[in-house]
Design a protein around this motif. Structure first.
Motif, PDB file in Angstrom:
ATOM      1  N   ASP A 130      40.828  48.794  44.029  1.00  0.00           N
ATOM      2  CA  ASP A 130      40.521  47.656  45.119  1.00  0.00           C
ATOM      3  C   ASP A 130      40.699  47.850  46.668  1.00  0.00           C
ATOM      4  N   ALA A 131      41.677  48.628  46.930  1.00  0.00           N
ATOM      5  CA  ALA A 131      41.931  49.247  48.173  1.00  0.00           C
ATOM      6  C   ALA A 131      40.538  49.866  48.909  1.00  0.00           C
ATOM      7  N   GLU A 132      39.885  50.770  47.858  1.00  0.00           N
ATOM      8  CA  GLU A 132      38.713  51.463  48.302  1.00  0.00           C
ATOM      9  C   GLU A 132      37.569  50.713  48.402  1.00  0.00           C
ATOM     10  N   GLY A 133      37.569  49.213  47.970  1.00  0.00           N
ATOM     11  CA  GLY A 133      36.512  48.699  48.446  1.00  0.00           C
ATOM     12  C   GLY A 133      35.426  48.612  47.075  1.00  0.00           C
ATOM     13  N   PHE A 134      35.975  49.084  45.927  1.00  0.00           N
ATOM     14  CA  PHE A 134      35.165  48.785  44.589  1.00  0.00           C
ATOM     15  C   PHE A 134      35.380  47.575  44.419  1.00  0.00           C
ATOM     16  N   GLY A 135      34.104  47.017  43.669  1.00  0.00           N
ATOM     17  CA  GLY A 135      34.173  45.697  43.392  1.00  0.00           C
ATOM     18  C   GLY A 135      34.809  45.178  42.008  1.00  0.00           C
TER      19      GLY A 135
END
Lengths: 633, 243
Positions: free
Chosen positions: B207-212
């Motif tokens: 989540d932190a990496e910006g994956f949906g």
């Protein structure tokens, strides 16, 4: 001058003895020492992780975007270990013997014994990491057989053993970036080695995304940068495999051993056209069930299934009845080349032999064969568009593994103190020919079990963090900058790739599977010419940031220099041994003829200046194994 | 063979990109897509133009380095293949072929077809391992693992980290990638002990990496060159709720 530092005592006790007497560093003091590890394949990742677990500071460099891309990932067939799970008479001693014999009695006994000894714990380590090796229905580990041996000691994870072992090592490495002391530098290339008073003290690096050149200082440097078979251009290696790190270290004084000993893998896919950039390997494990043959008639254009049994020559089974299709790689490759050169080659370019699974499918059924090799058959289909369940595979020898590499002593340390060389980048364990499934093993034991002890032993006598003189540092950075600017400024009309392809053709045809003095001399002058034209005709597009052409050009520049040393080495060794086959030196049956009286040594080279090489010798003593003619008949 | 190649050109991460058209003649149908780009680059370099930046290493589908979107197909128009395992025989003579990089917030474009996938390494760093140090391992055969379990673990562990699953997902979710690792390790006896913390930390990092988020469309499974099963996402969710 060359001291291999082999410990005293019986071979079975040397490594135990070494570890028992090696110097240690108090856990609290270890964090004061910094070690650079270049390369994140099996050897590099496992070494970096193990050093970090011990408490050392580790700076890890890879030119890849992620450590998991390193070329260990592509190894297919398996990893050897003398576990004797098959109760078929295997032992550390037998594995040691097989490996020394497989290497045609040109490796160092003590190193080989240690590799076999450490193989036991390595399988344990890999399983504990979660490497999903093949299992029997009972839950026990499964084994298969590989070339050059008569026992089944190869552990495997379908046809992706390298990938699975690398996952284990990569995960151990990446874990240490979070919980330990590893700083990971991806997309960084080592451009030079920093040597102060004959000791390795750091490296010059280039950030391949930004072009920034920097120096990293350390108390020891580990090179685990793999092999240089890609020097032949068409090879089983990845596109970016290169010799630059070890070559730059060599130019700074590290000796290079047996540079011309390159293994040609017998079961690669043949070249299909001029555009081709690599030759894909088909695992040697296929030779467990596949039978190799060519038509007895020359230039036979009939499709394989129309050639009746009696008109086929199963030449390996005929020539080497006791090992058959599992004859070692050097012998199998040379036998294939003989058939191809003799007009029996098959396939569109007549440059291949058949690897046929018909009998295996008839005996064991398609599902069994599919289970064993399904992914390899799929891969074959993807690349060639052909179905190997229905027609035999086309295979051909291709440049594969470098037995040669930087010279190291028993501690895996180069003649430059503090420079350690691991895995395929060093020369130590395989002699003149490597046995299948010993490469993954060597990379792993070097990194997990050997280097951590020997590096600590070295560091224990060193003062941590001796800094390099600022003026010296600036000069090193300028040297690298100027070198790259020189390449950019040539502005000729030929790409680095074109030079590489030309070099590859010279080496394949003149310093490949079969070598001969007059032809080697031709190769030498052709490479010298090519090198000259490199500095007038090279064309590299401008740009200091992401510029893959600049990366290639620097690597090809190094390859051209190394190629001259390879030819020099092949010329100097007036005998045939393992992968090094000199036409002038063969038995009546056409097998390699060693000359133990004059050549029972490792050729170790020093570069005095560019293209001027000086030979040193490390004599090989065989105290445990009787040196004999190597026969697989 | 002739092809019209439309390649995504983008100078740098923040630059605006666009398709550039190249007419290629004299191609061989057995060339792989990266080999075609080598062929094109040689021409561009000689014309004094900037070659197309693309990454490709092993060229046999195992290193996970290459991977473009080809005519809208992530990795390859062929089934279970990587870009380097895609040959020109997959196209019709004279066809127009679009090549563009994988697109996802977590995979910024560095130049042309090169992307930054280090986010995937950072997910693994949070727990995608078994915490065993060198030297701690017990005898290998003391950990018995049933044949089928070992095979299933292999199926999950076969992931090459190429990011195709992310690129094809409408939410750019890394659930298949993360799920495969969680599932590989949690089904093995030696990986069970850390299962709870592993799944929590890896999911949080994802989540932190910006994956949906995963909405279970199954698109990822279809493009995965290794055929990693959607069931791994189910395992991840189960492990997550268990924790």
């Amino acid at each position: 001058m060359l001291n291999s530092k082999i410990p005293e005592g019986p071979i079975q006790h040397k490594w135990t003895q070494y570890k028992a007497s090696a110097k240690l560093i108090n856990p609290a003091n270890r964090k004061k020492y910094k070690v650079i590890v270049v390369g994140t394949g099996l050897a590099g990742s496992s070494c970096a992780a193990s050093l970090s677990e011990l408490g050392f500071q580790v700076e890890v460099y890879t030119f890849h975007e992620s450590p998991r891309r390193a070329h260990s990932v592509a190894a297919q067939g398996g990893i050897n270990a003398a576990k004797d799970y098959k109760n078929d008479g295997d032992s550390v001693w037998r594995m040691f013997y097989d490996t020394v014999k497989g290497g045609d009695f040109r490796s160092r006994e003590a190193n080989v014994y240690r590799m076999a000894e450490c193989s036991l714990a390595l399988i344990d380590q890999a399983v504990a990491q979660g490497v999903p090796f093949a299992r029997e229905y009972s839950g026990y580990l499964s084994n298969r057989s590989f070339g050059g041996v008569q026992v089944s000691r190869t552990f495997y994870a379908r046809g992706q053993t390298g990938q699975q072992l690398l996952q284990g090592a990569y995960q151990a490495l990446i874990r240490q970036t979070a919980v330990g002391n590893i700083n990971l530098h991806t997309r960084h290339e080592m451009m030079d080695l920093v040597v102060v008073n004959n000791k390795a003290k750091g490296i010059v690096t280039r950030n391949l995304d930004t072009g920034e050149i920097k120096i990293m200082e350390a108390d020891a440097v580990v090179l685990a940068t793999g092999g240089y078979g890609k020097i032949y251009y068409l090879s089983t290696l990845a596109m970016n495999c290169n010799a630059s790190a070890i070559w730059r270290a060599h130019k700074r004084g590290a000796f290079f051993a047996a540079p011309s000993w390159t293994q040609f893998h017998p079961t690669s896919l043949p070249q299909m056209g001029d555009y081709q950039s690599k030759l894909t390997l088909m695992s040697e494990s296929l030779r467990n069930d596949g039978r190799i043959w060519v038509p007895k008639k020359k230039a036979d254009d009939r499709p394989p299934h129309e050639i009746p049994e009696e008109e086929r020559d199963y030449y390996l089974e005929r020539k080497y009845p006791s090992y058959g299709n599992l004859a070692p790689r050097d012998i199998s490759s040379r036998a294939a080349k003989e058939q191809i050169d003799g007009g029996h080659g098959v396939g569109p370019m007549k440059n291949a032999v058949y690897l046929d699974f018909d009998s295996a499918i008839a005996q064991e059924g398609k599902p069994t064969i599919e289970k064993r090799y399904g992914n390899l058959f799929d891969m074959y289909k993807k690349i060639t568009g052909m179905d190997a369940y229905k027609q035999p595979m086309l295979i051909s020898p291709a440049a594969h593994f470098s037995m040669g590499g930087l010279w190291v002593d028993y501690e895996l340390m180069s003649n430059l103190e503090g420079l350690f060389v691991l895995g395929e980048a060093n020369f130590a364990d395989h002699g003149a020919n490597r046995l299948g499934a010993n490469s993954l093993l060597q990379a792993c034991v070097d990194g997990y079990f050997i280097a951590p002890h020997t590096i600590m032993n070295f560091l224990a006598s060193e003062k941590p963090h001796e800094t390099i003189d600022q003026i010296e540092k600036e000069k090193l950075i300028t040297d690298t900058q100027e070198r790259l600017e020189t390449l950019l400024k040539i502005k000729g009309n030929k790409t680095a790739e074109e030079f590489h392809k030309e070099l590859g053709i010279i080496l394949y045809t003149k310093c490949g599977l079969i070598r001969e003095e007059a032809v080697l001399l031709e190769a030498k002058s052709q490479i010298q010419e090519l090198q000259k034209s490199f500095y007038t005709d090279l064309l590299v597009p401008a740009g200091n940031q992401i510029n893959f052409e600049l990366e290639k050009a620097a690597r090809v520049e190094d390859y051209l220099e190394l190629a001259l040393l390879i030819v020099e080495d092949a010329l100097q060794r007036e005998e045939s041994c393992g992968a090094h086959f000199r036409k002038e030196f063969q038995t009546e049956e056409g097998e390699a003829k060693r000359n133990d009286e004059e050549f029972k040594f490792v050729s170790v080279w020093e570069s005095l200046e560019k293209n001027v090489f000086k030979l040193h010798k490390e004599d090989l003593d065989f105290e445990n194994i009787k040196v004999s003619e190597r026969s697989y008949k | 063979m002739k092809l019209i190649i439309q390649v995504w050109r983008q100078e740098s991460r923040d630059a605006k990109g666009k398709f550039e058209k190249y007419n290629l003649e004299g191609l061989d149908e057995n060339m792989s897509v990266p080999e075609m780009l080598d062929f094109l680059n040689e021409k561009l370099i000689k014309r004094g133009e900037d070659p197309i930046a693309f990454e490709s290493d092993c060229r046999e589908g195992i290193c996970g380095q290459c991977g473009f979107v080809i005519n809208g197909h992530v990795q390859s128009p062929e089934k279970q293949a990587t870009t380097c395992q895609t040959h020109l025989r997959s196209f019709k003579d004279g066809e127009e072929v679009f090549l563009e990089p994988f697109r996802a917030t977590a995979f910024p474009i560095k130049k042309d077809l090169c992307i930054d996938r280090t986010a995937l390494d950072r997910i693994i760093a949070k727990g995608g391992y078994i915490g065993v140090n060198t030297g701690q391992a017990p005898e290998a055969n003391s950990i018995l693992i049933g044949h089928d379990t070992a095979e299933s673990a292999f199926d999950a562990a076969a992931c090459i980290g190429c990011g195709a699953c992310v690129a094809v997902c409408k939410n750019a979710s890394a659930a298949l990638f993360t799920g495969a690792k969680i599932s590989h390790l949690s089904m093995l006896p030696q990986g069970k002990l850390e299962a709870k913390t592993r799944v929590q930390k890896m999911v949080a990092q994802m989540d932190a990496e910006g994956f949906g988020s995963c909405t279970f469309t199954g698109a990822c499974e279809k493009v995965c060159p290794q055929g990693i099963s959607l069931a791994n996402i189910v395992t991840m969710n189960r492990e997550f709720w268990k924790s």
